[in-house]
Scaffold this motif. Sequence first.
Motif, PDB file in Angstrom:
ATOM      1  N   LYS A 168       0.821  -1.205   0.000  1.00  0.00           N
ATOM      2  CA  LYS A 168       0.000   0.000   0.000  1.00  0.00           C
ATOM      3  C   LYS A 168       0.859   1.261   0.000  1.00  0.00           C
ATOM      4  O   LYS A 168       0.559   2.239  -0.684  1.00  0.00           O
ATOM      5  CB  LYS A 168      -0.917  -0.004   1.224  1.00  0.00           C
ATOM      6  CG  LYS A 168      -1.831   1.210   1.335  1.00  0.00           C
ATOM      7  CD  LYS A 168      -2.730   1.092   2.556  1.00  0.00           C
ATOM      8  CE  LYS A 168      -3.636   2.320   2.702  1.00  0.00           C
ATOM      9  NZ  LYS A 168      -4.501   2.198   3.903  1.00  0.00           N
ATOM     10  N   VAL A 169       1.938   1.232   0.753  1.00  0.00           N
ATOM     11  CA  VAL A 169       2.781   2.428   0.888  1.00  0.00           C
ATOM     12  C   VAL A 169       3.742   2.570  -0.289  1.00  0.00           C
ATOM     13  O   VAL A 169       3.881   3.654  -0.861  1.00  0.00           O
ATOM     14  CB  VAL A 169       3.559   2.376   2.214  1.00  0.00           C
ATOM     15  CG1 VAL A 169       4.548   3.549   2.308  1.00  0.00           C
ATOM     16  CG2 VAL A 169       2.596   2.404   3.400  1.00  0.00           C
ATOM     17  N   TYR A 170       4.406   1.477  -0.662  1.00  0.00           N
ATOM     18  CA  TYR A 170       5.477   1.542  -1.647  1.00  0.00           C
ATOM     19  C   TYR A 170       5.100   1.060  -3.039  1.00  0.00           C
ATOM     20  O   TYR A 170       5.906   1.164  -3.964  1.00  0.00           O
ATOM     21  CB  TYR A 170       6.664   0.704  -1.165  1.00  0.00           C
ATOM     22  CG  TYR A 170       7.288   1.165   0.125  1.00  0.00           C
ATOM     23  CD1 TYR A 170       7.761   2.465   0.267  1.00  0.00           C
ATOM     24  CD2 TYR A 170       7.417   0.287   1.197  1.00  0.00           C
ATOM     25  CE1 TYR A 170       8.338   2.880   1.452  1.00  0.00           C
ATOM     26  CE2 TYR A 170       8.010   0.695   2.388  1.00  0.00           C
ATOM     27  CZ  TYR A 170       8.464   1.996   2.506  1.00  0.00           C
ATOM     28  OH  TYR A 170       9.035   2.400   3.666  1.00  0.00           O
ATOM     29  N   GLY A 171       3.900   0.501  -3.198  1.00  0.00           N
ATOM     30  CA  GLY A 171       3.542  -0.107  -4.465  1.00  0.00           C
ATOM     31  C   GLY A 171       3.469   0.868  -5.620  1.00  0.00           C
ATOM     32  O   GLY A 171       3.348   2.087  -5.446  1.00  0.00           O
ATOM     33  N   ALA A 172       3.551   0.331  -6.845  1.00  0.00           N
ATOM     34  CA  ALA A 172       3.506   1.145  -8.059  1.00  0.00           C
ATOM     35  C   ALA A 172       2.165   1.874  -8.176  1.00  0.00           C
ATOM     36  O   ALA A 172       1.134   1.408  -7.686  1.00  0.00           O
ATOM     37  CB  ALA A 172       3.725   0.256  -9.279  1.00  0.00           C
ATOM     38  N   ALA A 173       2.166   3.027  -8.827  1.00  0.00           N
ATOM     39  CA  ALA A 173       0.962   3.827  -9.031  1.00  0.00           C
ATOM     40  C   ALA A 173       0.866   4.238 -10.494  1.00  0.00           C
ATOM     41  O   ALA A 173       1.884   4.377 -11.176  1.00  0.00           O
ATOM     42  CB  ALA A 173       0.987   5.063  -8.135  1.00  0.00           C
ATOM     43  N   ASP A 174      -0.367   4.446 -10.971  1.00  0.00           N
ATOM     44  CA  ASP A 174      -0.554   4.827 -12.371  1.00  0.00           C
ATOM     45  C   ASP A 174      -0.689   6.329 -12.552  1.00  0.00           C
ATOM     46  O   ASP A 174      -1.060   6.811 -13.610  1.00  0.00           O
ATOM     47  CB  ASP A 174      -1.769   4.108 -12.960  1.00  0.00           C
ATOM     48  CG  ASP A 174      -3.078   4.460 -12.248  1.00  0.00           C
ATOM     49  OD1 ASP A 174      -3.051   5.310 -11.309  1.00  0.00           O
ATOM     50  OD2 ASP A 174      -4.117   3.888 -12.613  1.00  0.00           O
ATOM     51  N   ARG A 175      -0.391   7.074 -11.500  1.00  0.00           N
ATOM     52  CA  ARG A 175      -0.363   8.536 -11.560  1.00  0.00           C
ATOM     53  C   ARG A 175       0.759   9.011 -10.642  1.00  0.00           C
ATOM     54  O   ARG A 175       1.318   8.211  -9.869  1.00  0.00           O
ATOM     55  CB  ARG A 175      -1.713   9.115 -11.115  1.00  0.00           C
ATOM     56  CG  ARG A 175      -2.055   8.808  -9.662  1.00  0.00           C
ATOM     57  CD  ARG A 175      -3.333   9.510  -9.229  1.00  0.00           C
ATOM     58  NE  ARG A 175      -3.657   9.189  -7.842  1.00  0.00           N
ATOM     59  CZ  ARG A 175      -4.627   9.772  -7.152  1.00  0.00           C
ATOM     60  NH1 ARG A 175      -5.379  10.707  -7.724  1.00  0.00           N
ATOM     61  NH2 ARG A 175      -4.859   9.428  -5.896  1.00  0.00           N
ATOM     62  N   PRO A 176       1.122  10.280 -10.655  1.00  0.00           N
ATOM     63  CA  PRO A 176       2.179  10.752  -9.754  1.00  0.00           C
ATOM     64  C   PRO A 176       1.677  10.805  -8.311  1.00  0.00           C
ATOM     65  O   PRO A 176       0.745  11.555  -7.995  1.00  0.00           O
ATOM     66  CB  PRO A 176       2.500  12.151 -10.280  1.00  0.00           C
ATOM     67  CG  PRO A 176       1.955  12.193 -11.672  1.00  0.00           C
ATOM     68  CD  PRO A 176       0.736  11.326 -11.633  1.00  0.00           C
ATOM     69  N   GLU A 177       2.280  10.007  -7.458  1.00  0.00           N
ATOM     70  CA  GLU A 177       1.914   9.983  -6.052  1.00  0.00           C
ATOM     71  C   GLU A 177       3.148  10.195  -5.188  1.00  0.00           C
ATOM     72  O   GLU A 177       4.288  10.040  -5.637  1.00  0.00           O
ATOM     73  CB  GLU A 177       1.220   8.669  -5.695  1.00  0.00           C
ATOM     74  CG  GLU A 177      -0.092   8.471  -6.447  1.00  0.00           C
ATOM     75  CD  GLU A 177      -0.978   7.408  -5.824  1.00  0.00           C
ATOM     76  OE1 GLU A 177      -0.638   6.894  -4.733  1.00  0.00           O
ATOM     77  OE2 GLU A 177      -2.020   7.098  -6.433  1.00  0.00           O
ATOM     78  N   LEU A 178       2.898  10.554  -3.928  1.00  0.00           N
ATOM     79  CA  LEU A 178       3.972  10.839  -2.983  1.00  0.00           C
ATOM     80  C   LEU A 178       3.632  10.207  -1.647  1.00  0.00           C
ATOM     81  O   LEU A 178       2.480  10.237  -1.219  1.00  0.00           O
ATOM     82  CB  LEU A 178       4.131  12.356  -2.801  1.00  0.00           C
ATOM     83  CG  LEU A 178       5.188  12.829  -1.790  1.00  0.00           C
ATOM     84  CD1 LEU A 178       6.593  12.560  -2.321  1.00  0.00           C
ATOM     85  CD2 LEU A 178       5.015  14.327  -1.499  1.00  0.00           C
ATOM     86  N   ARG A 179       4.639   9.630  -0.999  1.00  0.00           N
ATOM     87  CA  ARG A 179       4.526   9.179   0.379  1.00  0.00           C
ATOM     88  C   ARG A 179       5.556   9.929   1.209  1.00  0.00           C
ATOM     89  O   ARG A 179       6.722  10.041   0.806  1.00  0.00           O
ATOM     90  CB  ARG A 179       4.800   7.680   0.497  1.00  0.00           C
ATOM     91  CG  ARG A 179       3.970   6.816  -0.437  1.00  0.00           C
ATOM     92  CD  ARG A 179       2.516   6.738  -0.052  1.00  0.00           C
ATOM     93  NE  ARG A 179       1.825   5.812  -0.931  1.00  0.00           N
ATOM     94  CZ  ARG A 179       1.082   6.189  -1.975  1.00  0.00           C
ATOM     95  NH1 ARG A 179       0.949   7.477  -2.268  1.00  0.00           N
ATOM     96  NH2 ARG A 179       0.480   5.287  -2.733  1.00  0.00           N
ATOM     97  N   VAL A 180       5.136  10.417   2.361  1.00  0.00           N
ATOM     98  CA  VAL A 180       6.040  11.065   3.308  1.00  0.00           C
ATOM     99  C   VAL A 180       5.965  10.254   4.596  1.00  0.00           C
ATOM    100  O   VAL A 180       4.881  10.041   5.137  1.00  0.00           O
ATOM    101  CB  VAL A 180       5.658  12.532   3.555  1.00  0.00           C
ATOM    102  CG1 VAL A 180       6.702  13.207   4.433  1.00  0.00           C
ATOM    103  CG2 VAL A 180       5.515  13.290   2.238  1.00  0.00           C
TER     104      VAL A 180
END
Length: 207
Positions: A168-180
């Motif tokens: 959920k935190v590190y998985g691939a995304a199909d749009r630009p996402e950010l985790r802090v």
Amino acid sequence: MRGAGNTAIAAVTAVSLCCGAWLLHSGAETHAPPQPSAAQARSDGPRRTGRPVPALPPSAPDRVRIPSIHVDAPLTGLALTASGSLDVPPAEKKNLAGWYEAGATPGETGTAIVAGHVDNADGPAVFYDLGALRKGSTVEVDRRDGRVAVFTVDAVEVYRARDFPDAKVYGAADRPELRVITCGGGFTKSTGYQGNVVVFAHLTGSR
């Protein structure tokens, strides 16, 4: 060299951020950092409202700003440790955050990762107030190409280390996402911080 921007990071944790040396000396009861409430969690996946924002081309970041919690910090590159956990910025530099160089750069398609300490031996560090962030808040990242990637917070959640949801935190995304990411989830003298606070955000603009 930076890897593929939309590649998931397998079996990575951020627990090495979590020492809590300051709380050992000052008292966790009176100095514990804020933790996100259940109201800031995302229960049914990201909402996709409004028109999609075009992804930016790859460009390394230089700085992160979160105005609502007074964060304005330079960024340094992070890699993985030999054990496969995310490395951390030097603890003595309390206003320094890091970004995962082998993942997506902030603003390009994929999941970009920014991490930093909640405190060090001298007191609060760069992401001490991260747990107080609310949905709808803005995170800005200055990039080396001169552009600023603007993200909107979708959720702020806290996880115990043993329950950390890597996909959920590190998985691939199909749009630009950010985790802090920083430390959280309670504190004990024997274990330090027991988990992590994670901010989920997506690109909503650039300038």
